[in-house]
Design an enzyme around this catalytic site. Structure first.
Site, PDB file in Angstrom:
ATOM      1  CD1 TRP A 151       0.696  -0.552   2.823  1.00  0.00           C
ATOM      2  CD2 TRP A 151      -0.603   1.510   3.363  1.00  0.00           C
ATOM      3  NE1 TRP A 151       1.421  -0.203   4.311  1.00  0.00           N
ATOM      4  CE2 TRP A 151      -0.126   0.860   4.279  1.00  0.00           C
ATOM      5  CE3 TRP A 151      -1.828   2.059   3.892  1.00  0.00           C
ATOM      6  CZ2 TRP A 151       0.779   1.798   5.803  1.00  0.00           C
ATOM      7  CZ3 TRP A 151      -1.680   2.668   4.780  1.00  0.00           C
ATOM      8  CH2 TRP A 151      -0.471   2.553   6.297  1.00  0.00           C
ATOM      9  CG  ASP A 152       5.001   0.544   1.944  1.00  0.00           C
ATOM     10  OD1 ASP A 152       3.848   0.453   1.492  1.00  0.00           O
ATOM     11  OD2 ASP A 152       5.805   0.555   1.858  1.00  0.00           O
ATOM     12  CD  GLU A 179       2.989  -4.343   9.074  1.00  0.00           C
ATOM     13  OE1 GLU A 179       3.824  -5.066   9.450  1.00  0.00           O
ATOM     14  OE2 GLU A 179       2.914  -4.893   7.914  1.00  0.00           O
ATOM     15  CE  LYS A 216       6.147  -1.854  11.946  1.00  0.00           C
ATOM     16  NZ  LYS A 216       5.883  -3.085  10.208  1.00  0.00           N
ATOM     17  CD  GLN A 217       2.783   0.858   9.824  1.00  0.00           C
ATOM     18  OE1 GLN A 217       3.303   0.898  10.660  1.00  0.00           O
ATOM     19  NE2 GLN A 217       2.908   1.689   8.833  1.00  0.00           N
TER      20      GLN A 217
HETATM   21  C1  BGC Z   1       5.360  -1.547   7.359  1.00  0.00           C
HETATM   22  C2  BGC Z   1       3.834  -1.435   6.432  1.00  0.00           C
HETATM   23  C3  BGC Z   1       4.040  -1.558   5.371  1.00  0.00           C
HETATM   24  C4  BGC Z   1       6.334  -2.471   4.913  1.00  0.00           C
HETATM   25  C5  BGC Z   1       6.472  -1.998   3.236  1.00  0.00           C
HETATM   26  C6  BGC Z   1       6.114  -2.389   7.321  1.00  0.00           C
HETATM   27  O1  BGC Z   1       6.459  -3.175   7.991  1.00  0.00           O
HETATM   28  O2  BGC Z   1       4.375  -1.477   8.761  1.00  0.00           O
HETATM   29  O3  BGC Z   1       2.384  -1.025   6.933  1.00  0.00           O
HETATM   30  O4  BGC Z   1       3.495  -1.615   4.087  1.00  0.00           O
HETATM   31  O5  BGC Z   1       6.214  -2.290   6.155  1.00  0.00           O
HETATM   32  O6  BGC Z   1       7.181  -0.629   3.307  1.00  0.00           O
END
Ligand code: BGC
Length: 700
Positions: A317-318, A458, A569-570
């Protein structure tokens, strides 16, 4: 516009070669040294070709290395890791895309100077070019080798089999096929030298080399120009590549290359006045985004770009949430390719949805060719026990679907290219919503709930009603309804046709739009990230990190340190506020910014830019700057996570580049996408920002 590094650091060489990556969307070539080998992670990574060996992870394919060049003196290969050097530096000139290298080796009191210039051909995407020069200050007997190294660096098994080598009209040619789909991979290279010396070609199992024995004349430059090419598609013909290589002329290619970059920079450059660090960082990010534009509508941009096989070379989804805005505002054609890539993936998404017993389209968490989901059920390993860890990213991160709709809607809003709806866009939207409709469940109060998901954060798995996901689902329903309305006004007969055909999902969408449960701010204005989140243990990040048993410990999942706490996490709720700014008042945005910033570990490179945007919008401009510079320069400083659990996750962080671009455009410049207005928020750290925003030109 020069990215430089002085001195050689063996331990940091993987980070260095990421920083100096060159790419053109068809391939990426890491900024490794000419004499490096697969143990130094020399990688010529191909976009859109994937392969699986046995039951290992399916990943992107790397080609043979045609830039392999080295000097031997007294039977020893010169390399800055083992040979004494007086100087060593690399520099990437962003204005021309040329990677320069200069090393002065010292041997027996003699200086051997090696210089090279390397660049990716941006017009003829199969080709790569390098000029390699050496000179000595005293006469020296050396052996000079140049050729194709067939020892390919691979993470999960050797992908190319049936390797054949040939020399045709002096052009080296190595071919092979991939293990799984027997996809051809052909590499060719031609060299031109400015010196007279007999070439004694050497053919070993793993190398095809030109070999020259040279007694150097002091201060004379010995030059090799390498023109190499790769083909990784069944449609592309070998003999065409052969001709391209034979006809390629170094100085005219250099001119074309300079012209390409001049044109690109003329449109895309951002000038951050009064802060060289920030200016360099954002333009490096833009450089890499331009270099990674998809070469057609069947490929997209992997999370780690074309820097290698990390994250299986897959698309996340990035691309839609973090990178898309850059292409939308600078290269609408590439933005369209990114959408088309997802449309072409529709058949695969239906298989995935069906597998999990849902309707419609369930997009891949880690998307490979034609949307194949490469995400494993055990996507991490425990760094202590080395045991695989069961992860649920593939089946529970259903927000991937909404990311695609978000990008599609942005594309349509800006380009007004509604034709994409008829060529698969509408079907994609409908199928995505069918999936969501079958995923949601109704509670006793007749509200639709979204049970058992993972949000952008996540670390917390199996959660209910992730605010980001629920609002996004509502947005998907509204978007679909709106485009039906658009056809009602613009093409009544088509409208009648589709509304008959899709009556059920339209009615369902209207019901979901009205009745989906949307977590609301509590009395303190805080939106709970998911049901029960605010009752979890509230612990400081430092205290949580202090409990880690190993450096690379994974904090999420069943046994993760963060799982039973509010540490995330984010950006999650904060991302919701950034993507949908009109849904929440400034007070609510502020309360949530302050609440979540204390609890966000930024364990993903996707996180900081989003905090930066919200901080800018709230006029917290100096904090916005800190978040921005941290994210924007992630691969320049090398300050990024290299492992998740026991899995190597280094490489180039394309979403951080796209996020940094968003932070400038949506944050510092304060672009309101829908109203096309700006509200500048300039931090103290710089004077001003200038960029051309080619809005009108972006419109097709
Ligand atoms: C992130 C995801 C991301 C993926 C690829 C993961 O560490 O939590 O949101 O899509 O890395 O960049």
């Amino acid at each position: 516009m020069l990215i430089k590094e002085d001195g050689y650091n063996y331990k940091e060489r993987f980070k260095t070669s990421s920083k100096f990556l060159i790419a053109n969307g068809y391939y990426g070539y890491r900024g490794s040294l000419s004499e490096d080998t697969s143990k130094d992670m020399v990688v010529w990574n191909l976009n859109g070709v994937y392969d699986q060996v046995d039951n290992q992870w399916r990943e992107s394919v790397n080609a043979f290395n045609p830039l392999f060049t080295f000097i031997k003196y007294h039977n020893e290969t010169l390399h800055p890791a083992i040979t004494q050097t007086k100087k060593h530096n690399l520099s990437l000139d962003l204005t021309t895309g040329i990677l320069n290298r200069k090393t002065t080796f010292i041997i027996d009191d003699c200086e051997i100077i090696v210089r090279s210039r390397r660049f990716a051909n941006q017009k003829n995407l199969h080709l790569i070019h390098e000029e390699y020069q050496l000179s000595t200050n005293k006469p020296l007997n050396i052996e000079l080798y140049q050729g194709i190294d067939m020892n390919v660096f691979d993470i999960s098994g050797r992908h190319i089999k049936k390797i054949k080598q040939q020399i045709i009209d002096g052009v080296f040619f190595v071919s092979g096929i991939t293990q799984e789909k027997e996809h051809p991979i052909d590499v060719m290279s031609k060299i031109e030298t400015n010196f007279e010396s007999t070439d004694k070609p050497e053919l070993t199992e793993n190398k095809l080399l030109h070999h020259y024995s040279i007694k150097t004349i002091p201060n004379q430059t010995y030059r090799i120009i390498i023109t190499a090419g790769v083909i990784h598609s069944k449609q592309h013909q070998k003999d065409i590549l052969h001709k391209m290589i034979l006809n390629s002329n170094f100085s005219s290619v250099i001119n074309e290359n300079n012209y390409f970059w001049k044109e690109k920079w003329n449109k895309a450059k951002i000038h951050i006045k009064g802060n060289q660090e920030a200016n360099l960082a954002i333009n490096y990010d833009i450089f890499q985004l331009i270099s990674h534009r998809p070469y057609n509508e069947f490929v997209s941009i992997p999370a780690r770009g074309l820097s290698g096989q990390v994250y299986k070379g897959a698309v996340f989804w990035d691309t839609e949430i973090y990178m898309f805005l850059f292409y939308l505002l600078n290269d609408i054609h590439s933005a369209k390719n990114l959408i088309k890539y997802r449309i072409h993936g529709l058949p695969e998404t239906k298989i995935k949805a069906n597998h999990y017993h849902y309707d419609g389209a369930f997009y891949a968490w880690e998307s490979q060719e034609f949307g194949f989901d490469a995400c494993s059920d055990y996507n991490l390993t425990n760094p202590i026990t080395n045991e695989p860890v069961r992860t649920y990213f593939k089946e529970l991160q259903i927000h991937i679907n909404g990311a695609i709709v978000y990008a599609l809607n942005q594309y349509l809003t800006l380009s007004k290219d509604y034709s994409i709806l008829k060529s698969g866009g509408l079907e994609m939207l409908i199928e995505i919503n069918k999936f969501y409709a079958s995923f949601l469940t109704k509670n006793k109060k007749n509200k639709y709930e979204c049970i058992n998901v993972i949000g952008p954060d996540e670390y917390h798995e199996h959660i209910n009603n992730n605010a980001y996901t629920n609002y996004l689902i509502k947005f998907c329903m509204t978007t679909m309804i709106n485009y039906f309305e658009y056809f009602k006004k613009s093409n009544l007969s088509y409208y009648h046709e589709i509304s008959r055909k899709y009556k059920n999902i339209i009615n369902k969408a209207k019901d979901i739009e009205k009745n989906i449960f949307l977590p609301k701010p509590n009395k303190d204005g805080i939106i709970s990230q998911f049901d029960g989140y605010l009752t979890l243990k509230d612990i400081a990040i430092e205290d949580l990190l202090a409990k880690k048993k190993t450096e690379n410990e994974y904090l999420g999942g069943k046994d993760g340190l963060a799982s039973q706490t509010q540490i995330i996490k984010q950006a999650d709720v904060v991302l919701l506020l950034v993507l949908f700014p009109n849904l929440f008042s400034k007070e609510i945005q502020k309360a949530n910014y302050h609440y979540y910033k204390k609890r966000t570990e930024h364990g993903s490179s996707l996180s900081k830019a989003i905090y930066s945007i919200l901080a800018s919008r709230l006029n917290e401009v100096d904090e916005a700057y800190d978040y921005f510079i941290n994210g924007a320069s992630i691969d320049l400083t090398g300050k990024s996570k290299q492992y998740a659990g026991g899995i190597y996750i280094g490489g180039n962080h394309l979403a951080a580049y796209g996020g940094a671009y968003m932070a400038v455009i949506l944050g510092f410049l304060g672009l309101d996408f829908n109203n096309k207005t700006f509200n500048k928020n300039i931090p103290k750290a710089f004077e001003d920002i200038n960029t051309k925003l080619l809005y009108e030109e972006a419109i097709l």
